[in-house]
Design a protein around this motif. Sequence first.
Motif, PDB file in Angstrom:
ATOM      1  N   ILE A 113       0.857  -1.117  -0.042  1.00  0.00           N
ATOM      2  CA  ILE A 113       0.010  -0.123  -0.030  1.00  0.00           C
ATOM      3  C   ILE A 113       0.923   1.224   0.237  1.00  0.00           C
ATOM      4  N   ILE A 114       0.826   1.951  -1.003  1.00  0.00           N
ATOM      5  CA  ILE A 114       1.508   3.306  -1.020  1.00  0.00           C
ATOM      6  C   ILE A 114       1.038   4.266  -0.262  1.00  0.00           C
ATOM      7  N   GLU A 115       1.762   4.846   0.661  1.00  0.00           N
ATOM      8  CA  GLU A 115       1.735   6.097   1.560  1.00  0.00           C
ATOM      9  C   GLU A 115       2.570   6.945   1.528  1.00  0.00           C
ATOM     10  N   ASP A 116       2.447   7.973   2.028  1.00  0.00           N
ATOM     11  CA  ASP A 116       3.662   8.973   2.243  1.00  0.00           C
ATOM     12  C   ASP A 116       4.783   8.449   2.920  1.00  0.00           C
ATOM     13  N   GLY A 117       5.895   8.500   2.201  1.00  0.00           N
ATOM     14  CA  GLY A 117       7.047   7.685   2.884  1.00  0.00           C
ATOM     15  C   GLY A 117       7.507   6.296   2.453  1.00  0.00           C
ATOM     16  N   THR A 118       6.320   5.691   1.845  1.00  0.00           N
ATOM     17  CA  THR A 118       6.471   4.488   1.334  1.00  0.00           C
ATOM     18  C   THR A 118       7.862   3.979   0.373  1.00  0.00           C
ATOM     19  N   PRO A 119       8.669   3.488   0.535  1.00  0.00           N
ATOM     20  CA  PRO A 119       9.891   3.201  -0.334  1.00  0.00           C
ATOM     21  C   PRO A 119       9.532   2.876  -1.598  1.00  0.00           C
ATOM     22  N   ALA A 120      10.145   3.656  -2.674  1.00  0.00           N
ATOM     23  CA  ALA A 120       9.744   2.901  -4.145  1.00  0.00           C
ATOM     24  C   ALA A 120      10.386   1.960  -4.410  1.00  0.00           C
ATOM     25  N   PRO A 121       9.786   1.002  -5.490  1.00  0.00           N
ATOM     26  CA  PRO A 121      10.426  -0.237  -5.945  1.00  0.00           C
ATOM     27  C   PRO A 121      11.655  -0.021  -6.732  1.00  0.00           C
ATOM     28  N   VAL A 122      12.008   1.292  -6.926  1.00  0.00           N
ATOM     29  CA  VAL A 122      13.481   1.386  -7.436  1.00  0.00           C
ATOM     30  C   VAL A 122      14.165   2.600  -6.832  1.00  0.00           C
ATOM     31  N   PRO A 123      15.465   2.382  -6.721  1.00  0.00           N
ATOM     32  CA  PRO A 123      16.348   3.423  -5.872  1.00  0.00           C
ATOM     33  C   PRO A 123      16.144   4.688  -6.504  1.00  0.00           C
ATOM     34  N   ASP A 124      16.532   5.535  -5.887  1.00  0.00           N
ATOM     35  CA  ASP A 124      16.558   7.117  -6.513  1.00  0.00           C
ATOM     36  C   ASP A 124      15.270   7.473  -6.995  1.00  0.00           C
ATOM     37  N   ALA A 125      14.151   7.041  -6.258  1.00  0.00           N
ATOM     38  CA  ALA A 125      12.722   7.432  -6.570  1.00  0.00           C
ATOM     39  C   ALA A 125      12.036   7.538  -5.274  1.00  0.00           C
ATOM     40  N   GLU A 126      10.800   8.384  -5.369  1.00  0.00           N
ATOM     41  CA  GLU A 126       9.930   8.463  -4.218  1.00  0.00           C
ATOM     42  C   GLU A 126       8.619   8.584  -4.873  1.00  0.00           C
ATOM     43  N   PHE A 127       7.644   8.158  -4.084  1.00  0.00           N
ATOM     44  CA  PHE A 127       6.222   8.644  -4.314  1.00  0.00           C
ATOM     45  C   PHE A 127       6.108   9.938  -3.946  1.00  0.00           C
ATOM     46  N   ILE A 128       5.119  10.811  -4.367  1.00  0.00           N
ATOM     47  CA  ILE A 128       4.461  11.954  -3.851  1.00  0.00           C
ATOM     48  C   ILE A 128       3.057  11.936  -3.995  1.00  0.00           C
ATOM     49  N   LEU A 129       2.300  11.762  -3.068  1.00  0.00           N
ATOM     50  CA  LEU A 129       1.184  11.885  -2.967  1.00  0.00           C
ATOM     51  C   LEU A 129       0.342  13.018  -3.042  1.00  0.00           C
ATOM     52  N   PHE A 130      -0.706  12.896  -3.866  1.00  0.00           N
ATOM     53  CA  PHE A 130      -1.785  14.176  -3.825  1.00  0.00           C
ATOM     54  C   PHE A 130      -2.414  13.827  -2.338  1.00  0.00           C
ATOM     55  N   HIS A 131      -2.869  14.925  -1.606  1.00  0.00           N
ATOM     56  CA  HIS A 131      -3.462  14.885  -0.271  1.00  0.00           C
ATOM     57  C   HIS A 131      -4.845  15.615  -0.436  1.00  0.00           C
ATOM     58  N   GLU A 132      -5.106  16.163  -1.594  1.00  0.00           N
ATOM     59  CA  GLU A 132      -6.223  16.887  -1.577  1.00  0.00           C
ATOM     60  C   GLU A 132      -7.340  16.358  -2.446  1.00  0.00           C
ATOM     61  N   THR A 133      -7.114  15.428  -3.184  1.00  0.00           N
ATOM     62  CA  THR A 133      -7.927  14.766  -4.253  1.00  0.00           C
ATOM     63  C   THR A 133      -9.036  13.977  -3.431  1.00  0.00           C
ATOM     64  N   LYS A 134      -9.952  13.782  -4.271  1.00  0.00           N
ATOM     65  CA  LYS A 134     -11.209  13.311  -3.665  1.00  0.00           C
ATOM     66  C   LYS A 134     -11.084  11.617  -3.701  1.00  0.00           C
ATOM     67  N   SER A 135     -10.331  11.078  -4.604  1.00  0.00           N
ATOM     68  CA  SER A 135      -9.745   9.591  -4.482  1.00  0.00           C
ATOM     69  C   SER A 135      -8.349   9.612  -4.751  1.00  0.00           C
ATOM     70  N   PRO A 136      -7.790   8.545  -4.509  1.00  0.00           N
ATOM     71  CA  PRO A 136      -6.180   8.617  -4.368  1.00  0.00           C
ATOM     72  C   PRO A 136      -5.689   8.532  -5.797  1.00  0.00           C
ATOM     73  N   GLU A 137      -4.554   9.050  -5.530  1.00  0.00           N
ATOM     74  CA  GLU A 137      -3.703   9.683  -6.596  1.00  0.00           C
ATOM     75  C   GLU A 137      -2.277   9.911  -6.055  1.00  0.00           C
ATOM     76  N   CYS A 138      -1.159   9.444  -6.863  1.00  0.00           N
ATOM     77  CA  CYS A 138       0.110  10.042  -6.464  1.00  0.00           C
ATOM     78  C   CYS A 138       1.171   9.933  -7.844  1.00  0.00           C
ATOM     79  N   THR A 139       2.178  10.438  -7.767  1.00  0.00           N
ATOM     80  CA  THR A 139       3.211  10.521  -8.677  1.00  0.00           C
ATOM     81  C   THR A 139       4.240   9.736  -8.066  1.00  0.00           C
ATOM     82  N   LEU A 140       5.258   9.400  -9.391  1.00  0.00           N
ATOM     83  CA  LEU A 140       6.400   8.718  -8.825  1.00  0.00           C
ATOM     84  C   LEU A 140       7.624   9.706  -9.662  1.00  0.00           C
ATOM     85  N   LEU A 141       8.475  10.083  -8.580  1.00  0.00           N
ATOM     86  CA  LEU A 141       9.638  10.834  -9.020  1.00  0.00           C
ATOM     87  C   LEU A 141      10.864  10.066  -9.295  1.00  0.00           C
ATOM     88  N   LEU A 142      11.360   9.873 -10.173  1.00  0.00           N
ATOM     89  CA  LEU A 142      12.805   9.428 -10.545  1.00  0.00           C
ATOM     90  C   LEU A 142      13.798  10.310 -10.543  1.00  0.00           C
TER      91      LEU A 142
END
Length: 238
Positions: A113-142
Motif C-alpha cells: 500500500i503506497i503511503e507518504d514515505g513508502t519506499p519506491a520499488p526502484v532506488p533514487d525514486a519516491e512517491f509523492i501523494l496528492f493529499h487534497e484529491t477526492k480519490s487516491p492519486e500519486c506521482t512517482l519521481l525518478l
Amino acid sequence: MADSFPPAQPHDPPREILPDVLYVHGSFRMGPGMTISRNMIVLRHQGELTLVNPIRMDAAGEKALEEYGTVKHVVRLGHLHGLDDPYCVDRFGAQFWSQAGGGEYPAPKPDVIIEDGTPAPVPDAEFILFHETKSPECTLLLRRHGGLLIGCDGLQHWESTSRCSLLAKGVCHAFGFMHPANIGPFWIKLMTKNGGSLRPDFERLLEHDFDNLVGAHGQYLKGGAKAALKKTVDRVFP
Ligand SMILES: [Fe+2]
C-alpha cells in the motif's frame, strides 16, 4: 490462447527514453468512437522491471519487455486507471503497488500500500501523494537523468493527439487538454473537493526538481518540465 482479461489495445513498440526507462505510447477505448492515448512507463533496476500505469501489450510488446528484463512490480498511480492491472500482475507474477481504496478498479488487492514515505520499488525514486484529491492519486519521481516525474491523470503532457480517435481529438482541443505539462482538465473537476483546491498539491510537486515528465495520457515531455508545470499551475489556479 484467449484469456479472460481485457485484450491488448493498439500501442507503439516500447521505446527507451532514458537509460533503464521504457515508454509505451498506447491507447484506451473509452466507448464507441472514443479512444484516447494512454502511456505506460517501465523502470529497470538490476534486470528487474517496474511497470507504472500498466498497459497490456501485444505479443511483440511483451517479447520486447521480456528481453529488457523481468517484471517484478506493477504500480497503479491513479485510481481512475486499472483496466490492465489484473492481467499484468497475473501474467508476470508481479507484486502490486497501490494506494488504499478500491475505486473504479477494486482488483487486484495491493501487496504494497503506497503511503507518504513508502519506499519506491526502484532506488533514487519516491512517491509523492496528492493529499487534497477526492480519490487516491500519486506521482512517482525518478531522481535520475535530471529527474522524471511520472503522473497518471493529474499530469498530462499534450503536444499532439496521437493515438486518439477523431472524436477524442475534438474533445482534447475543445476542453483544454492541449497544453504542455498540463493538469488533467476533467480530472481536476472530478478530484477537487467542494470549496477545496488542488493548488497546494501541485506547489508541493514544484518543490522538487525534474526536467522530464510523463503522464498516463498525451506524450513524454523531455526537458523543461518543471518550468512548464509551473506555467500550468499559474494558468489553472490564477
Ligand atoms: Fe486517465
